[in-house]
Design a protein around this motif. Structure first.
Motif, PDB file in Angstrom:
ATOM      1  N   ARG A 170       2.366   1.596  -3.512  1.00 42.00           N
ATOM      2  CA  ARG A 170       1.370   2.026  -4.505  1.00 42.00           C
ATOM      3  C   ARG A 170       0.999   3.490  -4.293  1.00 42.00           C
ATOM      4  O   ARG A 170       0.736   4.208  -5.258  1.00 42.00           O
ATOM      5  CB  ARG A 170       0.148   1.115  -4.442  1.00 42.00           C
ATOM      6  N   ALA A 171       1.015   3.966  -3.070  1.00 39.54           N
ATOM      7  CA  ALA A 171       0.751   5.394  -2.818  1.00 39.54           C
ATOM      8  C   ALA A 171       1.857   6.260  -3.433  1.00 39.54           C
ATOM      9  O   ALA A 171       1.596   7.358  -3.925  1.00 39.54           O
ATOM     10  CB  ALA A 171       0.635   5.653  -1.319  1.00 39.54           C
ATOM     11  N   ARG A 172       3.073   5.757  -3.415  1.00 36.55           N
ATOM     12  CA  ARG A 172       4.211   6.501  -3.977  1.00 36.55           C
ATOM     13  C   ARG A 172       4.294   6.380  -5.495  1.00 36.55           C
ATOM     14  O   ARG A 172       4.830   7.261  -6.161  1.00 36.55           O
ATOM     15  CB  ARG A 172       5.513   5.988  -3.357  1.00 36.55           C
ATOM     16  N   ARG A 173       3.787   5.265  -6.022  1.00 37.80           N
ATOM     17  CA  ARG A 173       3.758   5.005  -7.467  1.00 37.80           C
ATOM     18  C   ARG A 173       2.362   4.544  -7.835  1.00 37.80           C
ATOM     19  O   ARG A 173       2.111   3.346  -7.960  1.00 37.80           O
ATOM     20  CB  ARG A 173       4.770   3.907  -7.847  1.00 37.80           C
ATOM     21  N   PRO A 174       1.427   5.478  -8.015  1.00 30.97           N
ATOM     22  CA  PRO A 174       0.028   5.111  -8.234  1.00 30.97           C
ATOM     23  C   PRO A 174      -0.246   4.327  -9.512  1.00 30.97           C
ATOM     24  O   PRO A 174      -1.230   3.614  -9.596  1.00 30.97           O
ATOM     25  CB  PRO A 174      -0.706   6.451  -8.277  1.00 30.97           C
ATOM     26  N   ALA A 175       0.618   4.457 -10.514  1.00 33.59           N
ATOM     27  CA  ALA A 175       0.367   3.772 -11.788  1.00 33.59           C
ATOM     28  C   ALA A 175       1.621   3.077 -12.264  1.00 33.59           C
ATOM     29  O   ALA A 175       2.735   3.462 -11.925  1.00 33.59           O
ATOM     30  CB  ALA A 175      -0.096   4.790 -12.831  1.00 33.59           C
ATOM     31  N   ALA A 211       9.172   3.830  -5.289  1.00 36.74           N
ATOM     32  CA  ALA A 211       8.255   2.976  -4.527  1.00 36.74           C
ATOM     33  C   ALA A 211       8.751   2.725  -3.105  1.00 36.74           C
ATOM     34  O   ALA A 211       7.949   2.670  -2.170  1.00 36.74           O
ATOM     35  CB  ALA A 211       8.050   1.643  -5.247  1.00 36.74           C
ATOM     36  N   ALA A 230       0.839  -1.205   0.000  1.00 42.70           N
ATOM     37  CA  ALA A 230       0.000   0.000   0.000  1.00 42.70           C
ATOM     38  C   ALA A 230       0.876   1.258   0.000  1.00 42.70           C
ATOM     39  O   ALA A 230       0.571   2.228  -0.710  1.00 42.70           O
ATOM     40  CB  ALA A 230      -0.944  -0.004   1.197  1.00 42.70           C
ATOM     41  N   ARG A 290      11.965   3.531 -10.628  1.00 41.28           N
ATOM     42  CA  ARG A 290      10.671   3.120 -10.070  1.00 41.28           C
ATOM     43  C   ARG A 290      10.849   2.493  -8.696  1.00 41.28           C
ATOM     44  O   ARG A 290      10.092   2.760  -7.772  1.00 41.28           O
ATOM     45  CB  ARG A 290       9.986   2.122 -10.997  1.00 41.28           C
ATOM     46  N   LEU A 297       5.605  -1.303 -10.098  1.00 44.96           N
ATOM     47  CA  LEU A 297       6.121  -0.745  -8.846  1.00 44.96           C
ATOM     48  C   LEU A 297       7.644  -0.680  -8.816  1.00 44.96           C
ATOM     49  O   LEU A 297       8.212   0.366  -8.514  1.00 44.96           O
ATOM     50  CB  LEU A 297       5.636  -1.569  -7.653  1.00 44.96           C
TER      51      LEU A 297
END
Length: 181
Positions: free
Chosen positions: A104-109, A122, A101, A118, A112
């Motif tokens: 994903r908050a740091r790399r929304p799309a 992440a 989680a 990247r 990862l």
């Protein structure tokens, strides 16, 4: 056991790059299994250490088992594990497993941790992590006890000098690499 000195001084950059495959990397509680690495030796013209120590690459000449973090193209951070003096291994990709989680908050799309930029985004790798030990405080690296599986080998990515050297390594069939082998 965290990856920290004492360290085998006979391990060259390529041997360290292979040894790090399957390691568990955590940065401030987020991370996973290292699946792709890239070796840089002291006498390697593609290495930041090739011309000797500078303020930017000083961590590469510091103790083994410490981080060498630098900014690539003025945008992305890259995380390396220091080995022998002037040698380091770039962590190119990992299989995300812990703190999903947060990552994903740091790399929304997008992927990862497939690619060094990247991965650092992440995991919240910071430029202030440069020179810090993998001692279990903020940076942790647990080497695998035994690693089963095929190790892929190929040329390094995104360099112009010594680009043909097969110093990029990956664990076959375990996740997304920064680029196909």
């Amino acid at each position: 056991m965290p990856f920290a000195p004492p360290f085998d001084p006979t391990l060259d950059a390529c041997a360290l790059a292979r040894a790090l495959l399957g390691a568990r990397l955590l940065v401030r509680g987020a991370g996973g299994t290292v699946i792709e690495t890239e070796a840089y030796a002291a006498d390697d013209p593609a290495s930041h250490s090739f011309r000797g120590p500078t303020p930017r690459n000083g961590a590469m000449f510091g103790p083994p088992g410490h981080a060498y973090v630098y900014r690539s193209y003025g945008m992305h951070l890259c995380l390396n594990v220091v080995g022998r003096p002037g040698e380091a291994v770039l962590i190119r990709a990992l299989r995300p497993e812990t703190g999903l989680a947060l990552m994903r908050a740091r790399r929304p799309a997008g992927p990862l941790c497939a690619g060094p930029g990247r991965l650092c985004q992440a995991l919240d790798v910071r430029i202030t992590d440069d020179g810090r030990p993998f001692d279990g405080t903020d940076l942790t690296l647990h080497l695998p006890q035994d690693r089963a599986g095929v190790i892929l080998c190929g040329p390094r990515i995104g360099i112009t000098r010594a680009a043909d050297l097969p110093w990029r390594f990956g664990l076959a069939g375990v996740g997304e690499f920064s680029r196909r082998f």
